[in-house]
Design a protein around this motif. Structure first.
Motif, short mmCIF file in Angstrom:
data_model
loop_
_atom_site.label_atom_id
_atom_site.label_comp_id
_atom_site.label_asym_id
_atom_site.label_seq_id
_atom_site.Cartn_x
_atom_site.Cartn_y
_atom_site.Cartn_z
N PRO A 188 0.82 -1.22 0.00
CA PRO A 188 0.00 0.00 0.00
C PRO A 188 0.84 1.26 0.00
O PRO A 188 1.85 1.35 0.71
CB PRO A 188 -0.82 -0.12 1.30
N LEU A 189 0.43 2.23 -0.81
CA LEU A 189 1.07 3.54 -0.86
C LEU A 189 0.13 4.57 -0.24
O LEU A 189 -1.01 4.26 0.11
CB LEU A 189 1.38 3.93 -2.31
N ALA A 190 0.61 5.80 -0.11
CA ALA A 190 -0.23 6.87 0.41
C ALA A 190 -1.37 7.17 -0.57
O ALA A 190 -1.31 6.82 -1.75
CB ALA A 190 0.61 8.13 0.63
N LEU A 247 18.41 -18.09 -11.43
CA LEU A 247 19.75 -17.84 -10.92
C LEU A 247 19.78 -16.89 -9.72
O LEU A 247 20.73 -16.92 -8.94
CB LEU A 247 20.61 -17.24 -12.04
N ARG A 248 18.73 -16.06 -9.59
CA ARG A 248 18.76 -15.03 -8.55
C ARG A 248 17.35 -14.50 -8.30
O ARG A 248 16.45 -14.71 -9.12
CB ARG A 248 19.67 -13.88 -8.98
N PRO A 249 17.14 -13.77 -7.21
CA PRO A 249 15.82 -13.16 -6.98
C PRO A 249 15.58 -12.01 -7.96
O PRO A 249 16.50 -11.25 -8.26
CB PRO A 249 15.91 -12.63 -5.54
N VAL A 250 14.36 -11.89 -8.44
CA VAL A 250 14.00 -10.84 -9.39
C VAL A 250 12.74 -10.16 -8.88
O VAL A 250 11.69 -10.79 -8.75
CB VAL A 250 13.75 -11.41 -10.81
N LEU A 251 12.83 -8.87 -8.59
CA LEU A 251 11.66 -8.10 -8.17
C LEU A 251 11.07 -7.40 -9.38
O LEU A 251 11.76 -6.64 -10.06
CB LEU A 251 12.04 -7.06 -7.10
N VAL A 252 9.79 -7.68 -9.65
CA VAL A 252 9.07 -7.00 -10.72
C VAL A 252 7.81 -6.39 -10.11
O VAL A 252 7.22 -6.95 -9.19
CB VAL A 252 8.70 -7.97 -11.87
N PHE A 253 7.40 -5.24 -10.62
CA PHE A 253 6.23 -4.56 -10.07
C PHE A 253 5.62 -3.66 -11.14
O PHE A 253 6.26 -3.33 -12.14
CB PHE A 253 6.61 -3.74 -8.83
N ASP A 254 4.38 -3.26 -10.92
CA ASP A 254 3.72 -2.32 -11.82
C ASP A 254 3.67 -0.95 -11.16
O ASP A 254 3.46 -0.83 -9.93
CB ASP A 254 2.31 -2.79 -12.15
N HIS A 255 3.84 0.10 -11.97
CA HIS A 255 3.73 1.45 -11.45
C HIS A 255 2.30 1.70 -10.97
O HIS A 255 1.36 1.03 -11.39
CB HIS A 255 4.10 2.47 -12.53
N ARG A 256 2.14 2.66 -10.09
CA ARG A 256 0.82 2.92 -9.51
C ARG A 256 -0.25 3.15 -10.58
O ARG A 256 0.01 3.71 -11.64
CB ARG A 256 0.87 4.09 -8.54
N LEU A 287 10.07 11.30 -10.87
CA LEU A 287 10.60 11.32 -9.51
C LEU A 287 9.63 10.64 -8.54
O LEU A 287 10.06 9.85 -7.68
CB LEU A 287 10.87 12.75 -9.05
N SER A 288 8.34 10.90 -8.67
CA SER A 288 7.38 10.25 -7.76
C SER A 288 7.33 8.75 -8.00
O SER A 288 7.16 7.97 -7.05
CB SER A 288 5.98 10.87 -7.92
N MET A 289 7.50 8.31 -9.25
CA MET A 289 7.55 6.87 -9.52
C MET A 289 8.83 6.26 -8.94
O MET A 289 8.83 5.11 -8.48
CB MET A 289 7.41 6.60 -11.02
N ALA A 290 9.92 7.03 -8.96
CA ALA A 290 11.16 6.57 -8.33
C ALA A 290 10.95 6.42 -6.83
O ALA A 290 11.39 5.44 -6.22
CB ALA A 290 12.29 7.56 -8.61
N GLU A 291 10.25 7.37 -6.23
CA GLU A 291 9.98 7.31 -4.78
C GLU A 291 9.08 6.13 -4.44
O GLU A 291 9.26 5.50 -3.39
CB GLU A 291 9.37 8.63 -4.32
N ASP A 292 8.14 5.80 -5.32
CA ASP A 292 7.31 4.61 -5.12
C ASP A 292 8.18 3.36 -5.09
O ASP A 292 8.03 2.49 -4.23
CB ASP A 292 6.28 4.47 -6.25
N ALA A 293 9.09 3.26 -6.06
CA ALA A 293 9.96 2.09 -6.14
C ALA A 293 10.86 1.99 -4.91
O ALA A 293 11.05 0.90 -4.34
CB ALA A 293 10.82 2.16 -7.41
N ILE A 294 11.39 3.12 -4.47
CA ILE A 294 12.24 3.14 -3.27
C ILE A 294 11.46 2.67 -2.06
O ILE A 294 11.96 1.89 -1.23
CB ILE A 294 12.80 4.56 -3.04
N ALA A 295 10.21 3.13 -1.95
CA ALA A 295 9.37 2.72 -0.81
C ALA A 295 9.13 1.21 -0.82
O ALA A 295 9.19 0.56 0.24
CB ALA A 295 8.04 3.47 -0.85
#
Length: 312
Positions: A7-9, A54-63, A81-89
């Motif tokens: 969950p995001l804000a 071979l390794r863990p892979v994180l995949v996600f969809d943008h908000r 930038l806000s999408m970058a902040e979503d990914a960081i979160a």
């Protein structure tokens, strides 16, 4: 596999999956794959599935896109930038202490924003970025084929509605622009386009694509790219047949990130981490055999061999 939800804000969420999660127990560093404009994380399957062996892979969809669509979202204005902040979160929520990352197209712009934040505001990025792959991406409004530039300058109206036929027309344009003209003339190319088209209108809201397009148009990372330290290795992947973001755009990356390197070219395949040619299009990982791109990633990131922890 059913995506998990973070969950995001403001009622928004990110739908994500960790492929190859068992590798985390062996101390293998995860790689994060960041979607481009109109992309869903399933679009990475050519690369994400073999990599996950071979390794863990994180995949996600943008908000507000794909697995991240939720009715409670207030659908705010978005920026790269806000999408970058979503990914960081999301990455912070998962507890990764360090990652490798690959961003394609708009995803590469988002990854640039993450790298800049990590360099200029370290407290904003609670993990280490070990290696970054910037693929088929840009630093600003890109030069591309006229069809794409027209689309980017006049994207679908945010408040408009499209018929299924209209959505399919846009989808066909975007799919075809991902490949070079010679490939599209072949039976293989024609078959690939027709195979991809049905999935290109599922959970890909035209309004949100318009917001994503606007976010790219309003971005210019060039002034802050020199702040990215040489301690973070950067690999630039860009084909000479890219019709969406012309190859010349990648020169801005190598000009402003002095330590960035281009992918090695070796037709014989003897050089580790190389590809046989620079003659590939925007949908770069759909060219050549998947094992070639897996080798590129694994060679550059040294296989992600370092202990990492995650909350599962």
């Amino acid at each position: 596999m059913t995506p998990q939800v973070f969950p995001l804000a403001n009622g928004a969420q990110l739908g994500y999956e960790i492929l190859g999660a068992d590798h985390l127990k062996r101390g293998v560093r995860p790689i994060v794959l960041i979607n481009g404009m109109s992309g869903r994380y399933e679009d990475w399957e050519t690369l994400s599935i073999p990599l996950s062996k071979l390794r863990p892979v994180l995949v996600f969809d943008h908000r507000d896109f794909g697995a991240s669509i939720v009715k409670t979202s207030k659908r705010e204005e978005i920026t790269t930038l806000s999408m970058a902040e979503d990914a960081i979160a999301l990455i912070g929520h998962l507890g990764f202490r360090g990652i490798d990352a690959c961003g394609g197209s708009m995803g590469g712009v988002i990854l640039q924003q993450i790298l800049i934040l990590a360099s200029t505001t370290p407290s904003a990025v609670p993990f280490r970025i070990h290696h970054a792959l910037l693929a088929a991406t840009t630093t600003k409004i890109p030069r591309g084929d006229p069809e794409f530039i027209e689309y980017l300058s006049k994207p679908p109206p945010v408040d408009g509605r499209f018929t299924d036929e209209g959505k399919m027309t846009i989808a066909r344009l975007m799919v075809e622009l991902g490949y070079d003209v010679d490939f599209l003339r072949t039976p293989e190319g024609k078959a690939k386009v027709e195979k991809l088209l049905p999935s290109m209108i599922l959970k890909r809201p035209s309004k949100q694509i318009a917001r994503q397009a606007l976010s790219v148009r309003n971005t210019d990372t060039r002034p802050l790219l020199p702040s990215i330290p040489s301690s973070i290795p950067i690999l630039v992947i860009h084909g000479t047949k890219d019709r969406i973001i012309h190859y010349a755009e990648s020169n801005y990356l190598t000009r402003h990130i002095k330590h960035a390197q281009r992918i090695a070219i070796d037709p014989s395949g003897k050089v580790p981490g190389s590809v046989p040619s620079e003659a590939y299009g925007h949908s770069w990982c759909e060219y050549f055999e998947p094992r070639i791109w897996v080798n590129v990633v694994q060679t550059f990131t040294k296989g992600g061999v370092e202990e990492e922890r995650v909350k599962l």
